[in-house]
Design a protein around this motif. Structure first.
Motif, PDB file in Angstrom:
ATOM      1  N   LEU A   1      50.245  13.580 -73.223  1.00 18.04           N
ATOM      2  CA  LEU A   1      49.617  14.421 -72.211  1.00 18.04           C
ATOM      3  C   LEU A   1      48.299  14.982 -72.735  1.00 18.04           C
ATOM      4  O   LEU A   1      48.173  15.277 -73.933  1.00 18.04           O
ATOM      5  CB  LEU A   1      50.550  15.571 -71.840  1.00 18.04           C
ATOM      6  N   PRO A   2      47.291  15.112 -71.872  1.00 15.51           N
ATOM      7  CA  PRO A   2      46.019  15.680 -72.332  1.00 15.51           C
ATOM      8  C   PRO A   2      46.205  17.129 -72.762  1.00 15.51           C
ATOM      9  O   PRO A   2      47.092  17.833 -72.280  1.00 15.51           O
ATOM     10  CB  PRO A   2      45.118  15.573 -71.093  1.00 15.51           C
ATOM     11  N   THR A   3      45.358  17.546 -73.685  1.00 16.82           N
ATOM     12  CA  THR A   3      45.422  18.926 -74.170  1.00 16.82           C
ATOM     13  C   THR A   3      44.069  19.603 -74.029  1.00 16.82           C
ATOM     14  O   THR A   3      43.056  18.957 -73.754  1.00 16.82           O
ATOM     15  CB  THR A   3      45.866  18.985 -75.640  1.00 16.82           C
ATOM     16  N   GLN A   4      44.079  20.897 -74.226  1.00 18.26           N
ATOM     17  CA  GLN A   4      42.854  21.692 -74.188  1.00 18.26           C
ATOM     18  C   GLN A   4      43.024  22.854 -75.151  1.00 18.26           C
ATOM     19  O   GLN A   4      44.127  23.170 -75.590  1.00 18.26           O
ATOM     20  CB  GLN A   4      42.618  22.230 -72.783  1.00 18.26           C
ATOM     21  N   ARG A   5      41.889  23.520 -75.458  1.00 15.58           N
ATOM     22  CA  ARG A   5      41.933  24.682 -76.341  1.00 15.58           C
ATOM     23  C   ARG A   5      42.056  25.969 -75.525  1.00 15.58           C
ATOM     24  O   ARG A   5      41.525  26.065 -74.425  1.00 15.58           O
ATOM     25  CB  ARG A   5      40.668  24.766 -77.182  1.00 15.58           C
ATOM     26  N   ALA A   6      42.737  26.940 -76.124  1.00 17.16           N
ATOM     27  CA  ALA A   6      42.838  28.264 -75.519  1.00 17.16           C
ATOM     28  C   ALA A   6      42.802  29.310 -76.633  1.00 17.16           C
ATOM     29  O   ALA A   6      43.349  29.093 -77.722  1.00 17.16           O
ATOM     30  CB  ALA A   6      44.122  28.413 -74.706  1.00 17.16           C
ATOM     31  N   ALA A   7      42.149  30.433 -76.368  1.00 11.86           N
ATOM     32  CA  ALA A   7      42.137  31.566 -77.301  1.00 11.86           C
ATOM     33  C   ALA A   7      43.290  32.477 -76.915  1.00 11.86           C
ATOM     34  O   ALA A   7      43.239  33.146 -75.877  1.00 11.86           O
ATOM     35  CB  ALA A   7      40.807  32.306 -77.220  1.00 11.86           C
ATOM     36  N   VAL A   8      44.341  32.493 -77.728  1.00 12.39           N
ATOM     37  CA  VAL A   8      45.603  33.134 -77.373  1.00 12.39           C
ATOM     38  C   VAL A   8      45.838  34.366 -78.248  1.00 12.39           C
ATOM     39  O   VAL A   8      45.846  34.262 -79.483  1.00 12.39           O
ATOM     40  CB  VAL A   8      46.774  32.156 -77.527  1.00 12.39           C
ATOM     41  N   LEU A   9      46.056  35.516 -77.606  1.00 10.55           N
ATOM     42  CA  LEU A   9      46.346  36.754 -78.333  1.00 10.55           C
ATOM     43  C   LEU A   9      47.857  36.898 -78.503  1.00 10.55           C
ATOM     44  O   LEU A   9      48.598  36.951 -77.523  1.00 10.55           O
ATOM     45  CB  LEU A   9      45.779  37.959 -77.573  1.00 10.55           C
ATOM     46  N   HIS A  10      48.296  36.982 -79.756  1.00 10.08           N
ATOM     47  CA  HIS A  10      49.717  37.121 -80.064  1.00 10.08           C
ATOM     48  C   HIS A  10      50.100  38.567 -80.380  1.00 10.08           C
ATOM     49  O   HIS A  10      51.241  38.973 -80.141  1.00 10.08           O
ATOM     50  CB  HIS A  10      50.092  36.224 -81.247  1.00 10.08           C
ATOM     51  N   ALA A  11      49.162  39.319 -80.928  1.00 12.27           N
ATOM     52  CA  ALA A  11      49.388  40.706 -81.331  1.00 12.27           C
ATOM     53  C   ALA A  11      48.009  41.316 -81.573  1.00 12.27           C
ATOM     54  O   ALA A  11      47.002  40.590 -81.525  1.00 12.27           O
ATOM     55  CB  ALA A  11      50.246  40.766 -82.601  1.00 12.27           C
ATOM     56  N   PRO A  12      47.924  42.629 -81.781  1.00 12.99           N
ATOM     57  CA  PRO A  12      46.604  43.217 -82.031  1.00 12.99           C
ATOM     58  C   PRO A  12      45.827  42.469 -83.113  1.00 12.99           C
ATOM     59  O   PRO A  12      46.326  42.257 -84.224  1.00 12.99           O
ATOM     60  CB  PRO A  12      46.943  44.644 -82.462  1.00 12.99           C
TER      61      PRO A  12
ATOM     62  N   GLN B   1      39.776  29.724 -72.141  1.00 13.18           N
ATOM     63  CA  GLN B   1      40.333  28.401 -72.414  1.00 13.18           C
ATOM     64  C   GLN B   1      39.374  27.357 -71.852  1.00 13.18           C
ATOM     65  O   GLN B   1      38.482  27.677 -71.060  1.00 13.18           O
ATOM     66  CB  GLN B   1      41.728  28.261 -71.812  1.00 13.18           C
ATOM     67  N   ASP B   2      39.539  26.129 -72.287  1.00 15.23           N
ATOM     68  CA  ASP B   2      38.628  25.076 -71.834  1.00 15.23           C
ATOM     69  C   ASP B   2      38.722  24.862 -70.328  1.00 15.23           C
ATOM     70  O   ASP B   2      37.703  24.741 -69.637  1.00 15.23           O
ATOM     71  CB  ASP B   2      38.933  23.756 -72.552  1.00 15.23           C
ATOM     72  N   ARG B   3      39.947  24.772 -69.828  1.00 12.70           N
ATOM     73  CA  ARG B   3      40.150  24.542 -68.392  1.00 12.70           C
ATOM     74  C   ARG B   3      41.338  25.359 -67.915  1.00 12.70           C
ATOM     75  O   ARG B   3      42.242  25.680 -68.688  1.00 12.70           O
ATOM     76  CB  ARG B   3      40.401  23.063 -68.103  1.00 12.70           C
ATOM     77  N   MET B   4      41.341  25.669 -66.623  1.00 15.17           N
ATOM     78  CA  MET B   4      42.483  26.369 -66.050  1.00 15.17           C
ATOM     79  C   MET B   4      42.671  25.944 -64.607  1.00 15.17           C
ATOM     80  O   MET B   4      41.700  25.560 -63.925  1.00 15.17           O
ATOM     81  CB  MET B   4      42.310  27.888 -66.131  1.00 15.17           C
TER      82      MET B   4
ATOM     83  N   HIS C   1      38.599  37.356 -67.713  1.00 14.86           N
ATOM     84  CA  HIS C   1      38.706  37.261 -66.252  1.00 14.86           C
ATOM     85  C   HIS C   1      37.349  37.317 -65.556  1.00 14.86           C
ATOM     86  O   HIS C   1      37.290  37.268 -64.344  1.00 14.86           O
ATOM     87  CB  HIS C   1      39.603  38.387 -65.701  1.00 14.86           C
ATOM     88  N   GLU C   2      36.265  37.434 -66.308  1.00 10.87           N
ATOM     89  CA  GLU C   2      34.921  37.408 -65.720  1.00 10.87           C
ATOM     90  C   GLU C   2      34.353  36.018 -65.990  1.00 10.87           C
ATOM     91  O   GLU C   2      33.760  35.785 -67.042  1.00 10.87           O
ATOM     92  CB  GLU C   2      34.032  38.471 -66.351  1.00 10.87           C
ATOM     93  N   ALA C   3      34.515  35.081 -65.061  1.00 14.77           N
ATOM     94  CA  ALA C   3      34.257  33.695 -65.439  1.00 14.77           C
ATOM     95  C   ALA C   3      33.702  32.847 -64.310  1.00 14.77           C
ATOM     96  O   ALA C   3      33.844  33.151 -63.123  1.00 14.77           O
ATOM     97  CB  ALA C   3      35.549  33.062 -65.971  1.00 14.77           C
ATOM     98  N   ALA C   4      33.102  31.734 -64.749  1.00 17.66           N
ATOM     99  CA  ALA C   4      32.591  30.717 -63.827  1.00 17.66           C
ATOM    100  C   ALA C   4      32.681  29.367 -64.510  1.00 17.66           C
ATOM    101  O   ALA C   4      32.730  29.274 -65.744  1.00 17.66           O
ATOM    102  CB  ALA C   4      31.144  31.021 -63.431  1.00 17.66           C
ATOM    103  N   GLY C   5      32.715  28.301 -63.709  1.00 18.21           N
ATOM    104  CA  GLY C   5      32.823  26.974 -64.292  1.00 18.21           C
ATOM    105  C   GLY C   5      32.591  25.871 -63.279  1.00 18.21           C
ATOM    106  O   GLY C   5      31.997  26.090 -62.211  1.00 18.21           O
ATOM    107  N   ILE C   6      33.097  24.680 -63.613  1.00 24.27           N
ATOM    108  CA  ILE C   6      32.881  23.479 -62.809  1.00 24.27           C
ATOM    109  C   ILE C   6      34.235  22.900 -62.408  1.00 24.27           C
ATOM    110  O   ILE C   6      35.124  22.736 -63.242  1.00 24.27           O
ATOM    111  CB  ILE C   6      32.096  22.418 -63.601  1.00 24.27           C
ATOM    112  N   VAL C   7      34.397  22.597 -61.134  1.00 27.81           N
ATOM    113  CA  VAL C   7      35.631  21.990 -60.650  1.00 27.81           C
ATOM    114  C   VAL C   7      35.755  20.581 -61.225  1.00 27.81           C
ATOM    115  O   VAL C   7      34.846  19.759 -61.087  1.00 27.81           O
ATOM    116  CB  VAL C   7      35.657  21.944 -59.110  1.00 27.81           C
ATOM    117  N   THR C   8      36.892  20.301 -61.867  1.00 30.03           N
ATOM    118  CA  THR C   8      37.118  18.981 -62.469  1.00 30.03           C
ATOM    119  C   THR C   8      38.222  18.195 -61.771  1.00 30.03           C
ATOM    120  O   THR C   8      38.345  16.988 -61.962  1.00 30.03           O
ATOM    121  CB  THR C   8      37.480  19.127 -63.964  1.00 30.03           C
ATOM    122  N   SER C   9      39.054  18.879 -60.974  1.00 29.94           N
ATOM    123  CA  SER C   9      40.134  18.199 -60.259  1.00 29.94           C
ATOM    124  C   SER C   9      40.601  19.109 -59.141  1.00 29.94           C
ATOM    125  O   SER C   9      40.516  20.335 -59.253  1.00 29.94           O
ATOM    126  CB  SER C   9      41.292  17.897 -61.222  1.00 29.94           C
TER     127      SER C   9
END
Length: 384
Positions: A6-17, A134-137, A70-78
């Motif tokens: 399956l394709p993957t992407q990167r995400a910046a994930v907060l686990h704890a402070p 994250q790269d895509r959502m 949550h302040e974001a903009a991007g390009i529709v890919t699908s």
């Protein structure tokens, strides 16, 4: 047969402070009513920073790993099978709150008050809804707003905080020729000044404790006049032995002096309180002219002592404002119109997704290594 990867992407994930990790996650296709967006720019805000530093924002505590932003903009890919108003390659701004579309608040157009609303990057609801770092959502297609050709991704990311002020100005019924005072000139306060100007305010003034930010507001034309508040240690005067009464007296005397300097001795028509700090909220009541309005925009102290008789006897309206509803088209039109001069200067620093942790650390410091003020930090997608 070997399984299909399956394709993957990167995400910046907060686990704890301060425990933020760049992770590879499965990239699922959008559902029937969603579109998939390649995130090109995400602005970091105060709530993101609270989560990063403390693992919580007020009462909302992270219970599982969470993607912020949550302040974001991007390009529709699908696009999903039932989506007809968007196309692949379209540039969009992302409205981060997902409402139920069925309750009385949603039906009346006040979906920001929807009790079932889920907000990207907020820990208020569980399971949490991941944000835009994250790269895509995948996101509901009806909450993706096409960008005017002359609005950049960074500007479109500002549509979210700008929406907060458009909503607040509507709540305040802000009219041309009115006078406006803004408490706090961070990014939200500067946008409050900009919206007031775009509405035709006759005099826009600003107050803060940070002289550098006030100089910025004056230099770039956000405010006509500014006033730097003295620290509590520099405030002198009689004491009654009652800390609450002394604080209220100091607030009244301090704002009276400020209004004289700002050229508004009788107060202003509309006050935008963008700090959430108790002394500033108290001063806001006295800063409003008789018959004026105080718009509470900043989120800070949970409980505040107010000079309520001063508000009641002078018919000063104290109004709350929470996020926004039906503002994104107006925000993007305003960004496109050229009516917000110098709005681009709000973005002071830029990072790639892989350096999201560094972006948050800089935002927390407030100044970079060269002493430059930090206002709005934007995280871009960067190379794969």
């Amino acid at each position: 047969m070997s399984p299909v990867a399956l394709p993957t992407q990167r995400a910046a994930v907060l686990h704890a402070p301060k425990d933020l990790r760049i992770e590879e996650r499965v990239l699922w296709p959008p559902s029937h009513n969603q579109a998939q967006v390649s995130i090109e720019a995400t602005g970091l805000c105060g709530s993101d920073l609270h989560y990063y530093l403390a693992g919580r924002n007020g009462d909302f505590v992270i219970q599982d790993p969470l993607v912020l932003g949550h302040e974001a903009a991007g390009i529709v890919t699908s696009i999903g099978t039932h989506v007809n108003h968007l196309k692949v390659g379209q540039r969009v701004a992302i409205e981060a709150g997902i409402m139920c579309n069925d309750c009385s608040y949603c039906r009346s157009g006040r979906y920001n008050l929807c009790k079932g609303l889920r907000f990207c990057s907020s820990a208020k609801t569980y399971p949490h809804l991941d944000g835009t770092l994250q790269d895509r959502m995948n996101h509901p297609a009806h909450l993706l707003h096409p960008l005017p050709d002359n609005v950049s991704f960074e500007q479109a990311a500002l549509a979210e905080p700008l929406s907060v002020l458009i909503h607040a100005s509507r709540r305040a019924s802000l009219e041309p020729t009115q006078t406006v005072l803004v408490f706090g000139v961070g990014a939200i306060g500067l946008l409050a000044c900009a919206v007031a100007r775009s509405k035709g305010a006759s005099h826009v003034v600003a107050i803060d404790i940070n002289a550098q930010r006030l100089d910025f507001a004056k230099k770039h034309g956000f405010a006509d006049a500014v006033y730097c508040l003295p620290t509590v240690d520099n405030l002198k005067g009689r004491t009654t032995g009652n800390p609450v009464e002394d604080a209220l007296r100091r607030s009244k005397e301090t704002i009276a002096n400020a209004l004289m300097v700002l050229g508004e001795p009788d107060g202003v028509d509309v006050v935008f309180e963008c700090t959430g700090a108790e002394p500033c909220i108290q001063m806001s009541v006295h800063a409003a002219a008789t018959g004026g309005k105080v718009m509470l925009v900043g989120m800070g102290a949970r409980n505040v002592t107010l000079p309520i008789s001063a508000a009641a006897t002078r018919e000063v309206d104290i109004l709350g404002s929470f996020r926004y509803a039906n503002t994104y088209p107006a925000a993007l039109a305003l960004l496109s119109s050229g009516s917000l001069p110098n709005v681009d200067v709000l973005v002071t620093h830029r990072f790639k997704l892989a350096d999201t942790g560094k972006a948050f650390e800089l935002l927390a410091k407030g100044k970079d290594e060269n002493g430059r003020m930090v206002l709005k930090v934007v995280v871009g997608r960067g190379p794969q």
